[in-house]
Design an enzyme around this catalytic site. Structure first.
Site, PDB file in Angstrom:
ATOM      1  N   ASP A  11      44.547  29.331  36.136  1.00 15.02           N
ATOM      2  CA  ASP A  11      43.606  29.674  37.267  1.00 15.02           C
ATOM      3  C   ASP A  11      43.572  31.093  37.390  1.00 15.02           C
ATOM      4  O   ASP A  11      44.542  31.918  37.443  1.00 15.02           O
ATOM      5  CB  ASP A  11      44.103  29.260  38.676  1.00 15.02           C
ATOM      6  CG  ASP A  11      42.995  29.285  39.816  1.00 15.02           C
ATOM      7  OD1 ASP A  11      42.075  29.579  39.477  1.00 15.02           O
ATOM      8  OD2 ASP A  11      43.492  28.652  40.765  1.00 15.02           O
ATOM      9  N   ASP A 105      36.567  29.126  36.137  1.00 14.05           N
ATOM     10  CA  ASP A 105      37.850  29.964  36.076  1.00 14.05           C
ATOM     11  C   ASP A 105      39.053  29.181  36.086  1.00 14.05           C
ATOM     12  O   ASP A 105      40.202  29.538  36.340  1.00 14.05           O
ATOM     13  CB  ASP A 105      37.801  30.999  37.112  1.00 14.05           C
ATOM     14  CG  ASP A 105      37.801  30.205  38.652  1.00 14.05           C
ATOM     15  OD1 ASP A 105      37.421  29.121  38.700  1.00 14.05           O
ATOM     16  OD2 ASP A 105      38.578  30.839  39.526  1.00 14.05           O
ATOM     17  N   GLU A 106      39.050  27.809  35.957  1.00 15.26           N
ATOM     18  CA  GLU A 106      40.054  27.038  36.075  1.00 15.26           C
ATOM     19  C   GLU A 106      40.195  25.780  35.175  1.00 15.26           C
ATOM     20  O   GLU A 106      38.905  25.155  34.853  1.00 15.26           O
ATOM     21  CB  GLU A 106      40.174  26.479  37.573  1.00 15.26           C
ATOM     22  CG  GLU A 106      41.199  25.717  37.963  1.00 15.26           C
ATOM     23  CD  GLU A 106      41.156  25.199  39.435  1.00 15.26           C
ATOM     24  OE1 GLU A 106      42.272  24.396  39.881  1.00 15.26           O
ATOM     25  OE2 GLU A 106      40.189  25.379  40.056  1.00 15.26           O
TER      26      GLU A 106
END
Length: 498
Positions: A11, A105-106
């Site tokens: 993350d 983003d993860e």
């Protein structure tokens, strides 16, 4: 549950805000809030410096400004975020063929499937190496969680924030989870959390002690069984490499309700074009066109039309969206519009191109008829124009998200129309959104700090440079123009500065 912590969850830390701080050296270590800047804007991401003031994602921007009046408020630059995300996801795919992206983003990674980790020691080494590689490639930090299941890996990465790594050894799950808040578990939101609190359950340990039967009685069978398994740390879900997209859509919220029907139609056409761009970018076509309209009273209407086959033709999507709009009453005003495509496929139906050509011919005929009607009405309508809203009034400013001339502001006025004594209307004032990239013919690349009263303030700096100087220009300065974002790391910018 696996016997080794070989599922990794990455993350990125405050991703949008961190990208902005990396690309704008003067903002490093300062409160940065990324999101909508208008009166109805919402925070997308806040830097950790801004979070100390109580600012968080999904908060109205107006509230964030009250909490953090001195923060830097910037528009999102999704093209840059996408480019950075592709670099990060590329590093993950070097570790394993099983990478499950959850957002820009993860992502989850199955390290065992890639042969990069089989036990705790190799998993930790892989996680630390990944964090270092991300820092080298992007200049950004990410938090890594390692565990024997997806749920625990996600919990671990959250506990590791910011810029940390946490490995949960198999067999220690219940001990680790027991003191944590029930809100730590996926799917436990404010409503469920409050319901459990009223029953005296505030920690994961208390949730496990309550037992499956009691949780089923409290929140229902499917949710109760799931909660109990999560409280015990049980999760057998595999990492799934590919997730089929179900729909593609875009939408805009307007600072001021739209009332003019012509402006609303123009916005729908603009959204349809953006939707098709995103559709093509994903390599799909779609069969069902969906129109979303949120009216002045917050009531939301959706209308859809299913075509004969899938398409990625902008004219076809525009025409379908326009037909759907005709069935919606917008009399009281519109605060949000959206256009989407569902029923996705990876091919197009060829006979829809005929429909596209027919749509273009119909649009041309309508435009010709409208021009003839306008010419006839001009002679008798001049005296009656006083006291009426001009059709161009709604489109005088660029639509939400537009950065200046050339943006979708509606069709150009005919020469001599609208100005006194037959003079042409003045060009609309260029708009410069805070945070957007610009290029000056003399000073080089920079970004907009703010604008107003006919002036725009620009800070000239680039990623990796010291904080730059600030200069102010007229909004219509011919030497200043919108620009593409500069890369964060590892590429030389071809543009030169003094």
């Amino acid at each position: 549950m696996r016997a080794a912590p070989t599922i990794l969850h990455l993350d990125m830390d405050a991703f949008y805000a961190s990208v902005e701080q990396a690309s704008k050296p003067s903002l490093r270590g300062k409160a940065v809030i990324v999101g909508g800047l208008g009166p109805r804007g919402v925070v997308a991401t806040a830097s950790y410096e801004a979070r100390r003031f109580g600012v968080h994602s999904a908060m109205p921007t107006a509230q964030a400004r009250r909490l953090c009046p001195n923060g830097a408020y910037l528009i999102p630059r999704f093209r840059l975020y996408q480019a950075v995300s592709e670099v990060v996801m590329g590093l993950l795919r070097q570790l394993s063929p099983l990478v499950e992206p959850l957002s820009l983003d993860e992502a989850f990674v199955d390290l065992e499937a890639g042969g990069t980790a089989f036990d705790s020691e190799s998993a930790r080494e892989t996680g630390e190496r990944l964090r270092a590689d991300i820092r080298a490639a992007t200049g950004l930090s990410g938090s890594v969680g390692l565990a024997g299941s997806k749920m625990l890996a996600k919990v671990a990465s959250e506990e590791a924030k910011p810029a940390g790594l946490l490995l949960i050894e198999p067999g220690t799950e219940r001990e680790l989870l027991a003191p944590m808040s029930v809100r730590t578990l996926p799917g436990v939101g404010p409503v469920t959390g409050e319901h459990l609190r009223r029953a005296g359950i505030t920690t994961v340990g208390e949730l496990a002690e309550a037992g499956e039967d009691e949780l089923v009685r409290m929140v229902g069978r499917s949710h109760g069984v799931g909660l109990y398994r999560m409280a015990l740390g049980l999760d057998d879900r595999p990492v799934v490499a590919e997730r089929d997209a179900k729909s593609v859509s875009v939408e805009d919220t307007f600072d001021v309700d739209l009332h003019d029907r012509v402006r609303i139609r123009t916005e729908v056409q603009r959204l349809a074009d953006r939707c098709v761009q995103r559709l093509r970018g994903s390599g799909h076509s779609g069969r069902t066109i969906v129109l979303k309209v949120r009216r002045y009273d917050f009531s939301t209407l959706t209308r859809s039309e299913t075509l004969r086959g899938p398409t990625d033709d902008p004219a076809v999507v525009r025409e379908a969206a326009a037909r759907l709009l005709e069935a919606v009453d917008t009399t009281g005003g519109v605060r949000l519009l959206g256009v989407g495509v569902t029923g996705l496929a990876d091919y197009t139906q060829e006979d829809l191109f005929a429909q596209s050509m027919a749509a273009e011919e119909a649009a041309a005929a309508e435009a010709a008829a409208g021009a003839a009607g306008a010419a006839g009405a001009a002679a008798e309508g001049a005296a009656g124009a006083v006291g009426q809203e001009a059709d161009g009034a709604a489109g005088a400013g660029a639509p939400s998200g537009s950065a200046g001339p050339g943006g979708p502001g509606g069709p150009a006025e005919a020469p001599g129309a609208g100005g006194p004594a037959g003079e042409p209307e003045p060009a609309p004032e260029r708009r410069w959104a805070a945070g957007s990239d610009v290029l000056h013919a003399v000073h080089g690349p920079g970004w907009v700090q703010g604008s107003g009263v006919g002036r725009v303030t620009v800070r000239f700096e680039r990623p990796g440079s010291p904080p730059g100087r600030v200069r102010t220009f007229r909004v219509d300065d011919p030497e200043l123009e919108p620009s593409d974002p500069l890369p964060l790391v590892g590429q030389e910018d071809p543009r030169t500065t003094p």
